[in-house]
Design a protein around this motif. Structure first.
Motif, mmCIF file in Angstrom:
data_model
loop_
_atom_site.group_PDB
_atom_site.id
_atom_site.type_symbol
_atom_site.label_atom_id
_atom_site.label_comp_id
_atom_site.label_asym_id
_atom_site.label_seq_id
_atom_site.Cartn_x
_atom_site.Cartn_y
_atom_site.Cartn_z
ATOM 1 N N SER A 147 0.819 -1.204 0.000
ATOM 2 C CA SER A 147 0.000 0.000 0.000
ATOM 3 C C SER A 147 0.858 1.261 0.000
ATOM 4 O O SER A 147 0.347 2.338 -0.236
ATOM 5 N N LEU A 148 2.137 1.134 0.290
ATOM 6 C CA LEU A 148 3.011 2.309 0.281
ATOM 7 C C LEU A 148 2.913 3.047 -1.047
ATOM 8 O O LEU A 148 2.977 4.253 -1.095
ATOM 9 N N GLU A 149 2.818 2.334 -2.119
ATOM 10 C CA GLU A 149 2.663 2.972 -3.413
ATOM 11 C C GLU A 149 1.497 2.319 -4.145
ATOM 12 O O GLU A 149 1.555 2.018 -5.307
ATOM 13 N N GLY A 150 0.463 2.077 -3.402
ATOM 14 C CA GLY A 150 -0.664 1.341 -3.933
ATOM 15 C C GLY A 150 -1.640 2.211 -4.693
ATOM 16 O O GLY A 150 -1.391 3.383 -4.935
ATOM 17 N N VAL A 172 3.646 8.355 -2.146
ATOM 18 C CA VAL A 172 2.367 7.653 -2.286
ATOM 19 C C VAL A 172 1.647 8.142 -3.536
ATOM 20 O O VAL A 172 1.939 9.217 -4.069
ATOM 21 N N ALA A 173 0.684 7.376 -3.966
ATOM 22 C CA ALA A 173 -0.134 7.752 -5.117
ATOM 23 C C ALA A 173 -1.209 8.741 -4.667
ATOM 24 O O ALA A 173 -1.659 8.701 -3.517
ATOM 25 N N MET A 202 8.755 15.636 7.814
ATOM 26 C CA MET A 202 8.512 14.489 6.946
ATOM 27 C C MET A 202 8.361 15.004 5.516
ATOM 28 O O MET A 202 7.609 15.951 5.268
ATOM 29 N N ASP A 203 9.094 14.396 4.610
ATOM 30 C CA ASP A 203 8.997 14.755 3.200
ATOM 31 C C ASP A 203 8.082 13.763 2.516
ATOM 32 O O ASP A 203 8.393 12.576 2.412
ATOM 33 N N LEU A 204 6.948 14.261 2.052
ATOM 34 C CA LEU A 204 5.957 13.408 1.399
ATOM 35 C C LEU A 204 5.852 13.781 -0.073
ATOM 36 O O LEU A 204 5.661 14.954 -0.404
ATOM 37 N N GLN A 205 5.956 12.798 -0.924
ATOM 38 C CA GLN A 205 5.756 12.998 -2.363
ATOM 39 C C GLN A 205 4.450 12.337 -2.744
ATOM 40 O O GLN A 205 4.266 11.141 -2.501
ATOM 41 N N VAL A 206 3.555 13.090 -3.346
ATOM 42 C CA VAL A 206 2.302 12.528 -3.864
ATOM 43 C C VAL A 206 2.387 12.610 -5.378
ATOM 44 O O VAL A 206 2.367 13.684 -5.959
ATOM 45 N N GLU A 207 2.542 11.442 -5.999
ATOM 46 C CA GLU A 207 2.700 11.434 -7.461
ATOM 47 C C GLU A 207 2.314 10.092 -8.031
ATOM 48 O O GLU A 207 2.224 9.114 -7.323
#
Ligand SMILES: [Cu+2]
Length: 109
Positions: A21-24, A46-47, A104-109
């Motif tokens: 689910s980390l990149e689900g 994450v997506a 925390m560095d969060l990338q949503v892509e």
């Protein structure tokens, strides 16, 4: 990324979803822990549509705050949970307002 996966392994037992689910797909949930005094993991990708479930496992109150003001959990007491679904792609620099060195560095892509 590998380090984040290793850190999350002990949480897998409590989380209903697998580590995939980390990149689900959209609708996935990923658990993030707020400790005294760090986010775990400290970087994550994450997506769009993923819900992050932030859990304060520390003894101090913390916040989940976006540096650009897109979200702010308010004070989270020990044990409190904050859920947020990230629909907008982009980079999120999250931090705790009480302890700005908690990031925390969060990338949503
Ligand atoms: Cu804090």
């Amino acid at each position: 990324m590998r380090r984040a996966l290793v850190l999350l392994l002990p949480l897998a037992a409590c989380a209903p979803l697998p580590l995939a689910s980390l990149e689900g797909p959209r609708g996935s949930e990923v658990r993030v822990v707020l400790e005294d005094f760090a986010f775990r993991p400290q970087a994550l990708k994450v997506a769009p549509g993923t819900t992050l479930v932030f859990v304060n496992e520390g003894q101090a109150p913390h916040t989940v705050t976006d540096a650009k003001g897109r979200l702010d959990s308010g004070a989270l007491a020990p044990g409190a949970v904050f859920r947020y679904t990230f629909t907008e792609p982009g980079a999120y620099a999250l931090y705790c307002r009480f302890h700005p060195y908690m990031t925390m560095d969060l990338q949503v892509e």
